[in-house]
Design a protein around this motif. Sequence first.
Motif, mmCIF file in Angstrom:
data_model
loop_
_atom_site.group_PDB
_atom_site.id
_atom_site.type_symbol
_atom_site.label_atom_id
_atom_site.label_comp_id
_atom_site.label_asym_id
_atom_site.label_seq_id
_atom_site.Cartn_x
_atom_site.Cartn_y
_atom_site.Cartn_z
ATOM 1 N N LEU A 220 1.454 7.914 -0.662
ATOM 2 C CA LEU A 220 0.012 7.696 -0.574
ATOM 3 C C LEU A 220 -0.228 6.341 0.067
ATOM 4 C CD1 LEU A 220 -2.744 8.983 -1.582
ATOM 5 C CD2 LEU A 220 -2.550 7.430 -3.526
ATOM 6 N N SER A 221 -0.988 6.310 1.155
ATOM 7 C CA SER A 221 -1.265 5.051 1.854
ATOM 8 C C SER A 221 -2.764 4.771 1.836
ATOM 9 C CB SER A 221 -0.753 5.108 3.293
ATOM 10 O OG SER A 221 -1.375 6.160 4.004
ATOM 11 N N SER A 249 4.944 5.342 -3.050
ATOM 12 C CA SER A 249 5.942 6.398 -2.857
ATOM 13 C C SER A 249 6.428 6.824 -4.240
ATOM 14 C CB SER A 249 7.107 5.886 -2.009
ATOM 15 O OG SER A 249 8.118 6.857 -1.915
ATOM 16 N N PHE A 250 6.339 8.140 -4.543
ATOM 17 C CA PHE A 250 6.652 8.574 -5.901
ATOM 18 C C PHE A 250 6.897 10.082 -5.962
ATOM 19 C CE2 PHE A 250 2.154 8.720 -5.121
ATOM 20 C CZ PHE A 250 1.695 9.866 -5.746
ATOM 21 N N THR A 258 -2.112 8.593 -15.010
ATOM 22 C CA THR A 258 -2.670 7.410 -14.347
ATOM 23 C C THR A 258 -1.638 6.882 -13.370
ATOM 24 O OG1 THR A 258 -4.018 6.859 -16.279
ATOM 25 C CG2 THR A 258 -3.611 5.098 -14.687
ATOM 26 N N LEU A 259 -1.947 6.961 -12.097
ATOM 27 C CA LEU A 259 -0.998 6.534 -11.071
ATOM 28 C C LEU A 259 -0.897 5.022 -11.008
ATOM 29 C CD1 LEU A 259 0.892 7.265 -8.710
ATOM 30 C CD2 LEU A 259 -1.120 7.269 -7.219
ATOM 31 N N ARG A 391 -4.039 8.434 3.806
ATOM 32 C CA ARG A 391 -3.419 9.758 3.918
ATOM 33 C C ARG A 391 -2.417 9.972 2.799
ATOM 34 N NH1 ARG A 391 -0.247 10.273 9.371
ATOM 35 N NH2 ARG A 391 0.569 12.106 8.273
ATOM 36 N N LEU A 392 -2.115 11.244 2.567
ATOM 37 C CA LEU A 392 -1.112 11.634 1.589
ATOM 38 C C LEU A 392 -0.087 12.522 2.290
ATOM 39 C CD1 LEU A 392 -0.107 11.823 -1.401
ATOM 40 C CD2 LEU A 392 -1.479 13.914 -1.573
ATOM 41 N N ASP A 393 1.157 12.095 2.289
ATOM 42 C CA ASP A 393 2.241 12.862 2.912
ATOM 43 C C ASP A 393 3.170 13.376 1.822
ATOM 44 O OD1 ASP A 393 1.449 12.334 5.625
ATOM 45 O OD2 ASP A 393 2.215 10.298 5.358
#
Length: 418
Positions: A220-221, A249-250, A258-259, A391-393
Amino acid sequence: MIHSLFLINHSGDIFLEKHWKSVIGRSVCDYFFEAKEKAAEPEDVPPVLQTPHHYLISIYRDRLFFLSVIQTEAPPLFVIEFLHRVAEMFQDYFGECSETVIKDNVVTVYELLEEMLDNGFPLATESNILKEMIRPPTILRTMVNTLTGTSNFEERLPSGQLSTIPWRRAGVKYTNNEAYFDVIEEIDAIVDKSGTTVCAEIQGVIEACIKLSGMPDLTLSFMNPRLLDDVSFHPCVRFKRWESERVLSFIPPDGNFTLMTYHVSAQNLVAIPVYVKQSISFFESGSGGRLDLTVGPKQTMGKMVECFVITIHMPKAVLSTSLTATQGSYTYDPATKVLVWDIGRLNPQKLPNLRGSLSLQDGAPKPEDNPSLNIALKIQQLAISGLKVNRLDMYGEKYKPFKGVKYVTKAGKFQVRT
């Protein structure tokens, strides 16, 4: 580490206790009750108390105190974080964390506490791992357990408990693969009478709901990650990657978690979303006073301000109010001296106004200080700090998930002085 845990309700009654190493008498809680009596509000009780033989570390959530007893020195934040995990686990299992619900599910509660702490040290604190060992109670399952004499406890150890990724259970499969993120920010601010910001900061949290099959690896950026201070991550986040590239990165846990939490303390980056033009005055004779409030949007990026409520704790001498609100409704409680103006949705074309007179007790002197205004509000689809997900990759899996991000801004401790 943690020897005992006491759950105390709002009235100060101990309704549940759990001991891991040795039984510690309830008399140790007397030091806590003394501190509770001295505190004006339950939230003001010191989280760490030192007694001659123990340390008492507590949190206050959902009108309950979670009080842990420790005999040797330990990192207080470590214990506080564990207590929050316990409260969140009760919320996740039972739908709410209250005295009634905990008493109704006391067997499951003790099973959870036994697994979450091993000889006083945290062991299993992830929801999806615990749910594989201790099945959440349902009406049907409760009836079956009553009739058969069985429990919700599984006999075999979850596969994820022994893996290098203990927060994610193995063999996850979904028909619809989805990943949702909620960016929630709370503004803590003090604004003086002239409208100048005395201090302001933002407390933010990113809540995730991940329903992805297999073992996905997510990145996630953000558009502007440099504005974040004092970040705290879920154990699944690779911290070195954040330090070097400022990306998350996870491999995510399954379900809700909760991230990260973060803090924005640079006052020039905190935009105050509303303004309040206010005038509260009391006559020299002490017979009464006047109140005039006008509110409007300020820096909302075109988003609508909702759930707007102003709370004023009036001086004790104020008997009653005679006010007129152009929008919403107001109530005044003569017993607690609290005036609440519930505006609802803020209309920028027609600014809400509340004005009228205040009646004081006969012979009462003019109040020395004017009351402050406490603001509550909500703004959908806006992160007031300006934080945006870029974005989410996803790596490690071949399917394409559905992705969504929602932003919410709320008022935390938001005060306007008069």
